[in-house]
Design an enzyme around this catalytic site. Structure first.
Site, mmCIF file in Angstrom:
data_model
loop_
_atom_site.group_PDB
_atom_site.id
_atom_site.type_symbol
_atom_site.label_atom_id
_atom_site.label_comp_id
_atom_site.label_asym_id
_atom_site.label_seq_id
_atom_site.Cartn_x
_atom_site.Cartn_y
_atom_site.Cartn_z
ATOM 1 N N TYR A 153 0.870 -1.108 -0.179
ATOM 2 C CA TYR A 153 -0.069 -0.072 0.060
ATOM 3 C C TYR A 153 0.859 1.227 0.058
ATOM 4 C CZ TYR A 153 -3.157 3.771 1.600
ATOM 5 O OH TYR A 153 -3.886 4.818 1.456
ATOM 6 N N LYS A 157 1.388 4.243 -3.161
ATOM 7 C CA LYS A 157 0.974 5.702 -2.869
ATOM 8 C C LYS A 157 2.137 6.412 -3.155
ATOM 9 C CE LYS A 157 -3.182 5.484 -1.745
ATOM 10 N NZ LYS A 157 -4.213 6.166 -2.758
HETATM 11 N N1 NAP Z 1 -8.594 6.851 5.064
HETATM 12 C C1 NAP Z 1 -7.620 7.364 5.426
HETATM 13 O O1 NAP Z 1 -7.014 7.168 6.368
HETATM 14 C C2 NAP Z 1 -6.571 7.648 4.045
HETATM 15 C C3 NAP Z 1 -5.431 7.960 4.271
HETATM 16 C C4 NAP Z 1 -4.754 8.557 3.221
HETATM 17 C C5 NAP Z 1 -5.096 8.218 1.917
HETATM 18 N N2 NAP Z 1 -6.190 7.531 1.590
HETATM 19 C C6 NAP Z 1 -6.826 7.236 0.532
HETATM 20 O O2 NAP Z 1 -8.019 7.853 0.081
HETATM 21 C C7 NAP Z 1 -8.693 7.332 -0.941
HETATM 22 C C8 NAP Z 1 -10.111 7.194 -0.600
HETATM 23 O O3 NAP Z 1 -10.202 6.214 0.537
HETATM 24 P P1 NAP Z 1 -11.341 6.364 1.946
HETATM 25 O O4 NAP Z 1 -10.344 6.677 3.021
HETATM 26 O O5 NAP Z 1 -12.257 7.460 1.555
HETATM 27 O O6 NAP Z 1 -11.713 4.939 2.060
HETATM 28 P P2 NAP Z 1 -13.224 4.334 1.784
HETATM 29 O O7 NAP Z 1 -14.305 5.041 2.580
HETATM 30 O O8 NAP Z 1 -12.727 2.852 2.087
HETATM 31 O O9 NAP Z 1 -13.503 4.723 0.069
HETATM 32 C C9 NAP Z 1 -12.839 3.972 -0.727
HETATM 33 C C10 NAP Z 1 -13.424 4.241 -2.178
HETATM 34 O O10 NAP Z 1 -12.680 3.563 -3.102
HETATM 35 C C11 NAP Z 1 -13.714 2.796 -3.923
HETATM 36 N N3 NAP Z 1 -12.939 1.426 -4.223
HETATM 37 C C12 NAP Z 1 -12.312 0.706 -3.690
HETATM 38 N N4 NAP Z 1 -11.858 -0.474 -4.437
HETATM 39 C C13 NAP Z 1 -12.409 -0.338 -5.500
HETATM 40 C C14 NAP Z 1 -12.724 -1.026 -6.787
HETATM 41 N N5 NAP Z 1 -12.101 -2.081 -6.936
HETATM 42 N N6 NAP Z 1 -13.240 -0.446 -7.938
HETATM 43 C C15 NAP Z 1 -13.680 0.557 -7.772
HETATM 44 N N7 NAP Z 1 -13.652 1.498 -6.603
HETATM 45 C C16 NAP Z 1 -13.106 1.208 -5.530
HETATM 46 C C17 NAP Z 1 -14.716 2.419 -2.908
HETATM 47 O O11 NAP Z 1 -16.034 2.229 -3.635
HETATM 48 P P3 NAP Z 1 -16.670 0.597 -3.635
HETATM 49 O O12 NAP Z 1 -16.211 -0.084 -2.518
HETATM 50 O O13 NAP Z 1 -17.946 1.024 -3.857
HETATM 51 O O14 NAP Z 1 -16.127 -0.124 -4.823
HETATM 52 C C18 NAP Z 1 -14.930 3.964 -2.147
HETATM 53 O O15 NAP Z 1 -15.641 4.577 -2.736
HETATM 54 C C19 NAP Z 1 -8.037 5.973 -0.969
HETATM 55 O O16 NAP Z 1 -7.142 6.255 -2.289
HETATM 56 C C20 NAP Z 1 -7.041 5.786 0.096
HETATM 57 O O17 NAP Z 1 -5.926 5.288 -0.306
HETATM 58 C C21 NAP Z 1 -7.125 7.334 2.748
#
Ligand code: NAP
Length: 256
Positions: A153, A157
């Site tokens: 992961y 990134k």
């Molecule tokens: N939360 C944190 O602490 C954090 C920190 C740094 C970066 N991020 C990044 O922020 C971004 C958004 O994550 P989030 O924190 O908002 O988490 P989240 O609530 O789990 O959202 C993830 C999104 O990605 C979509 N997704 C995941 N797998 C997918 C697939 N195979 N095909 C299509 N869509 C997919 C999910 O949609 P479906 O499940 O409906 O497909 C969901 O809409 C990610 O890139 C993550 O790495 C998050």
């Protein structure tokens, strides 16, 4: 004609909040994720706002081409691409399933790269004078250091950040903005899905709304790298001076 933002992973968390912000600023939306019901809920909540739903699993081979084809079949073009969809996996590298880690690479890296490549020509050609156009890629503070127990992961990134910063330079003579949003721990479904909700990372989270706002405003201002929150900014700054072996040790500590 109104500008259009295509947002991946708009069914929850940061992506859903970004979708609301782009809609509020007058962009029509194309939203992509697997959960069609959640995308429909978002569309209903946005009332009469034009929202096109493309249900797609971005870990499938050919997923980006399929999204691009659907956009073209609908006669649409985009002005902004938000590559937000992504997920993490917590665990020892050799103990995590290779298949699952390959899926993660296809979503976090392949789909993001392919969508950017497919849509960049029309983003460059988009004619909106005072409306920002470009690509907003969602990386993470994980991009700045190695991450034991979430090794693939963190590496994915780092790729997103590196690709995006290279594109900034390649596109500097154009009016295309390439921004990378690098959130720290954020309150979303991320940690539960990554099996990381027992780690120290979840102790100090920001809200998805605040993170999305910071990403949106940073993009609109044409910022190259956006790190939301003072604590995250400090950590990223400090990581520039730490030996990477020490950064890895610290990441190992908080990921346990
Ligand atoms: N939360 C944190 O602490 C954090 C920190 C740094 C970066 N991020 C990044 O922020 C971004 C958004 O994550 P989030 O924190 O908002 O988490 P989240 O609530 O789990 O959202 C993830 C999104 O990605 C979509 N997704 C995941 N797998 C997918 C697939 N195979 N095909 C299509 N869509 C997919 C999910 O949609 P479906 O499940 O409906 O497909 C969901 O809409 C990610 O890139 C993550 O790495 C998050």
């Amino acid at each position: 004609m109104k500008p259009t933002a295509l947002i991946t992973g708009a069914s929850s968390g940061i992506g859903e909040e970004l979708a609301r912000l782009f809609a509020k600023s007058g962009y029509n939306l194309i939203v992509v994720a697997r959960s069609e019901n959640k995308l429909n809920q978002l569309k209903e909540q946005l009332d009469e706002h034009p929202v096109t739903i493309i249900p797609q699993d971005l870990s499938e081979h050919g997923a980006a081409e399929s999204v691009y084809r659907k956009v073209k079949e609908l006669g649409l073009s985009i002005t902004v691409l938000v590559n937000n969809a992504g997920f993490g996996l917590n665990g020892q590298f050799e103990e995590l399933s290779l298949l699952h880690q390959q899926k993660m690479l296809r979503v976090n890296i392949n789909a993001l790269t392919e969508l950017t490549h497919l849509f960049l020509p029309e983003i460059k050609a988009a004619r909106f004078r005072s409306i920002p156009k470009g690509v907003l890629n969602v990386a993470s503070t994980a991009a700045f250091q190695p991450g034991p127990k979430m090794a693939v992961y963190y590496a994915s990134k780092a790729y997103v950040l590196s690709l995006s910063e290279a594109l900034v330079e390649e596109l500097k003579e154009t009016n295309v903005t390439i921004s990378t949003l690098c959130p720290g721990a954020t309150e979303t479904n991320f940690f539960r899905k990554a099996h990381a909700d027992h780690t120290k990372l979840v102790k100090n989270t920001m809200s998805a709304e605040t993170v999305a706002k910071s990403g949106f405003l940073g993009f609109v201002k044409g910022k190259r790298v956006i790190v939301p929150g003072v604590k995250n900014k400090g950590m990223v700054y400090a990581s520039k001076f730490f030996p990477r072996s020490l950064s890895a040790k610290l990441a190992h500590y908080v990921d346990s």
